[in-house]
Design a protein around this motif. Structure first.
Motif, short mmCIF file in Angstrom:
data_model
loop_
_atom_site.label_atom_id
_atom_site.label_comp_id
_atom_site.label_asym_id
_atom_site.label_seq_id
_atom_site.Cartn_x
_atom_site.Cartn_y
_atom_site.Cartn_z
N HIS A 105 0.87 -1.18 0.00
CA HIS A 105 0.00 0.00 0.00
C HIS A 105 0.90 1.22 0.00
O HIS A 105 1.77 1.35 0.85
CB HIS A 105 -0.87 0.04 1.27
CG HIS A 105 -1.94 -0.99 1.27
ND1 HIS A 105 -2.52 -1.47 2.43
CD2 HIS A 105 -2.57 -1.61 0.24
CE1 HIS A 105 -3.45 -2.35 2.11
NE2 HIS A 105 -3.50 -2.46 0.81
N VAL A 106 0.64 2.14 -0.92
CA VAL A 106 1.53 3.30 -1.04
C VAL A 106 0.70 4.54 -1.30
O VAL A 106 -0.41 4.45 -1.86
CB VAL A 106 2.56 3.03 -2.18
CG1 VAL A 106 1.90 2.91 -3.54
CG2 VAL A 106 3.66 4.07 -2.23
N HIS A 107 1.20 5.69 -0.90
CA HIS A 107 0.53 6.94 -1.28
C HIS A 107 0.89 7.24 -2.73
O HIS A 107 2.04 7.06 -3.14
CB HIS A 107 1.01 8.07 -0.37
CG HIS A 107 0.13 9.29 -0.45
ND1 HIS A 107 0.10 10.10 -1.54
CD2 HIS A 107 -0.77 9.80 0.42
CE1 HIS A 107 -0.78 11.08 -1.34
NE2 HIS A 107 -1.32 10.91 -0.16
N ARG A 108 -0.10 7.69 -3.52
CA ARG A 108 0.17 7.94 -4.94
C ARG A 108 1.33 8.92 -5.11
O ARG A 108 2.15 8.76 -6.02
CB ARG A 108 -1.07 8.51 -5.63
CG ARG A 108 -0.87 8.71 -7.14
CD ARG A 108 -2.04 9.44 -7.77
NE ARG A 108 -1.89 9.56 -9.22
CZ ARG A 108 -1.23 10.54 -9.82
NH1 ARG A 108 -0.61 11.48 -9.12
NH2 ARG A 108 -1.15 10.58 -11.15
N ALA A 109 1.42 9.92 -4.25
CA ALA A 109 2.49 10.91 -4.38
C ALA A 109 3.86 10.23 -4.20
O ALA A 109 4.83 10.59 -4.89
CB ALA A 109 2.31 12.02 -3.35
N ASP A 110 3.95 9.25 -3.30
CA ASP A 110 5.23 8.54 -3.10
C ASP A 110 5.57 7.69 -4.32
O ASP A 110 6.71 7.66 -4.79
CB ASP A 110 5.16 7.66 -1.85
CG ASP A 110 5.07 8.48 -0.57
OD1 ASP A 110 5.56 9.63 -0.57
OD2 ASP A 110 4.49 7.99 0.42
N LEU A 111 4.54 6.98 -4.84
CA LEU A 111 4.76 6.16 -6.04
C LEU A 111 5.19 7.04 -7.21
O LEU A 111 6.14 6.72 -7.94
CB LEU A 111 3.46 5.41 -6.39
CG LEU A 111 3.48 4.61 -7.69
CD1 LEU A 111 4.48 3.46 -7.61
CD2 LEU A 111 2.08 4.05 -8.01
N HIS A 112 4.52 8.16 -7.37
CA HIS A 112 4.82 9.05 -8.49
C HIS A 112 6.25 9.61 -8.36
O HIS A 112 7.00 9.66 -9.34
CB HIS A 112 3.78 10.18 -8.53
CG HIS A 112 3.82 10.97 -9.79
ND1 HIS A 112 4.05 12.32 -9.80
CD2 HIS A 112 3.67 10.62 -11.10
CE1 HIS A 112 4.04 12.76 -11.05
NE2 HIS A 112 3.80 11.74 -11.85
N ARG A 113 6.62 9.99 -7.13
CA ARG A 113 7.98 10.52 -6.90
C ARG A 113 9.02 9.46 -7.29
O ARG A 113 10.02 9.77 -7.94
CB ARG A 113 8.11 10.89 -5.42
CG ARG A 113 9.51 11.26 -4.97
CD ARG A 113 9.57 11.62 -3.48
NE ARG A 113 8.89 10.70 -2.59
CZ ARG A 113 9.34 9.49 -2.22
NH1 ARG A 113 10.51 9.07 -2.66
NH2 ARG A 113 8.64 8.73 -1.40
#
Ligand SMILES: Cc1cc2nc3c(=O)[nH]c(=O)nc-3n(C[C@H](O)[C@H](O)[C@H](O)COP(=O)(O)OP(=O)(O)OC[C@H]3O[C@@H](n4cnc5c(N)ncnc54)[C@H](O)[C@@H]3O)c2cc1C
Length: 401
Positions: A105-113
């Motif tokens: 489970h990840v925050h989209r902002a972390d995945l995008h970064r």
């Protein structure tokens, strides 16, 4: 000597950034054009299922993803009012053994970064809103709002559900409002709390469901609360709503959810749209990827995962084929059947999750229970076929999934 292939990518979201990274890994020159003036902290939680984690690992970003994520113990289906467990599909210990990768489970902002970190320096142009595409004399040309133009050997529309590139290739056809809306919120916590179990919790109730899970290493809880509605709701990451509106939508639901909802601050609402699978994604040297090609309901948690798989396969084919139009045809042949199945099954899941009649709910719950006795992975949301797929394997293996 043959000139190096130049690829233009319209849209720097999850799929566009993954594609730019996968192309860079293969030494292919890519330029990415994103309409936003900056890559920002947009979005909420995303479930990164094993099929997507295999691609992130092949892109060399597994450690970065693990460090930003939360590892859920299981997917747990619960009754909306009593919290009775209807099914429990173990994830943390089972996924690496069964599917060859974790479920994060990840925050989209972390995945995008993490994905944007794969872009070579100066590969992205921000504040570039594409307004049209044309093809002439063996190249594709993108035009931008400010009058600029960019030429490439291949252009990929990774510009999301309202894709301009799609419109230019296949004509105006707005996505379909599915009659579902959802609220999204991220609640900061000091660490796991007793009213949110360390799982992907599916609370199923009449005409709606709620999914809760930890992100950011357990320091925040992501809420996706879906409800059927007759009113049209806009599709956007940032239509504001409120705690009161969210709470009113779930009167009578279990107290753990009420406690969690009472801690929300910024709440956003979102109309859920999709499309029927398309018969083609490419025209000449231009193709589509991610939500631009196959927007889907989030009920199998696969929109971003499909965009990431598309990106890897497209980069792989462009590296393998001398003629880019042959590469685009091979990409479509590999990706359209799988993404169409995920699109259609995501729609179907909504019907199962939202049953309103108590008798139909009972029948569903007994069937979940019975199937879990035989094999927990055959119960619940039944996604073995989604998770076992490996986009990084050789093409014939991909088709066998
Ligand atoms: C409630 C909800 C929950 C979800 N949960 C999950 C989940 O758990 N797991 C999962 O895998 N997926 C999930 N998804 C789906 C996922 O968020 C999307 O499918 C994914 O972001 C699609 O990636 P994309 O790159 O195709 O599009 P996007 O990430 O939307 O990126 C498109 C990009 O293109 C840019 N753009 C648009 N138009 C232009 C233009 N004309 N010119 C230049 N740039 C442009 C946009 O600014 C944007 O940056 C969920 C979706 C919703 C709604």
């Amino acid at each position: 000597m043959q000139r190096r292939l130049r690829v233009g990518i319209i849209g720097g979201g999850i799929g566009g950034a993954a594609l730019a990274g996968a192309l860079a890994q293969r030494g292919i020159e890519a330029r990415l054009y994103e309409r936003a003036p900056a890559f920002g902290q947009v979005g909420a939680g995303i479930q990164m299922t094993p099929n997507a984690v295999k691609v992130i690992r092949a892109l060399g970003q597994w450690e970065a993803l693990r460090d930003a994520s939360f590892l859920p113990a299981a997917i747990v289906g619960r009754n909306w009012r009593t919290a009775r467990v209807m099914f429990r599909t173990p994830l943390r210990d089972e996924c690496p053994k069964l599917y060859g990768a974790e479920f994060f489970h990840v925050h989209r902002a972390d995945l995008h970064r993490i994905l944007v970190g794969l872009l070579p320096e100066n590969a992205a142009t921000l504040g570039a809103r594409c307004t049209g595409i044309r093809q002439e004399r063996g190249v594709a040309v993108a035009s931008f709002e400010d009058g600029r133009e960019a030429e490439a050997d291949v252009i990929v529309g990774a510009d999301g559900i309202h894709s301009t590139v799609r419109r230019d290739l296949f004509g105006e056809a707005p996505p379909r409002f599915t009659g579902n809306m959802c609220w999204r919120a991220v609640v900061p916590v000091d660490g796991p709390v007793d009213f949110v179990s360390p799982d992907s919790s599916f609370w199923m109730g009449p005409n709606g469901h709620v999914v809760t899970y930890y992100v950011r290493g357990g320091r925040a809880v992501n809420i996706v609360a879906v409800l059927e509605t007759k009113d049209w709701v806009q599709e956007s990451w940032n239509v504001p709503s409120s705690r009161a509106e969210l709470t009113a939508g779930y009167a009578g639901w279990h107290e753990n959810l009420q406690t969690l909802f009472s801690r929300t601050d910024a709440v956003f609402k979102w109309g859920l749209f999709d499309r029927d699978p398309m018969a083609a994604w490419s025209v000449g040297r231009v193709t589509l990827l991610g939500d631009a090609a196959h927007p889907m309901l989030p009920f199998l948690s696969q929109g971003a995962a499909m965009a990431i798989e598309d990106a890897y396969v497209l980069a792989d084919r462009l590296a393998a084929e001398a003629d880019p139009t042959v590469a685009l045809r091979a990409y479509e042949a590999l990706r359209r059947p799988r993404t169409a199945r995920v699109q259609l099954e995501s729609r179907e899941r909504g019907r199962t999750y939202h049953l309103a009649s108590p008798i139909a709910q009972l029948r569903r719950d007994v069937s979940y229970w019975f199937r879990s006795l035989i094999n927990p992975h055959r119960s619940g949301i039944q996604t073995n076929w989604v998770y076992s797929y490996d986009a990084t394997a050789a093409p014939p293996l991909r088709e066998a999934a």
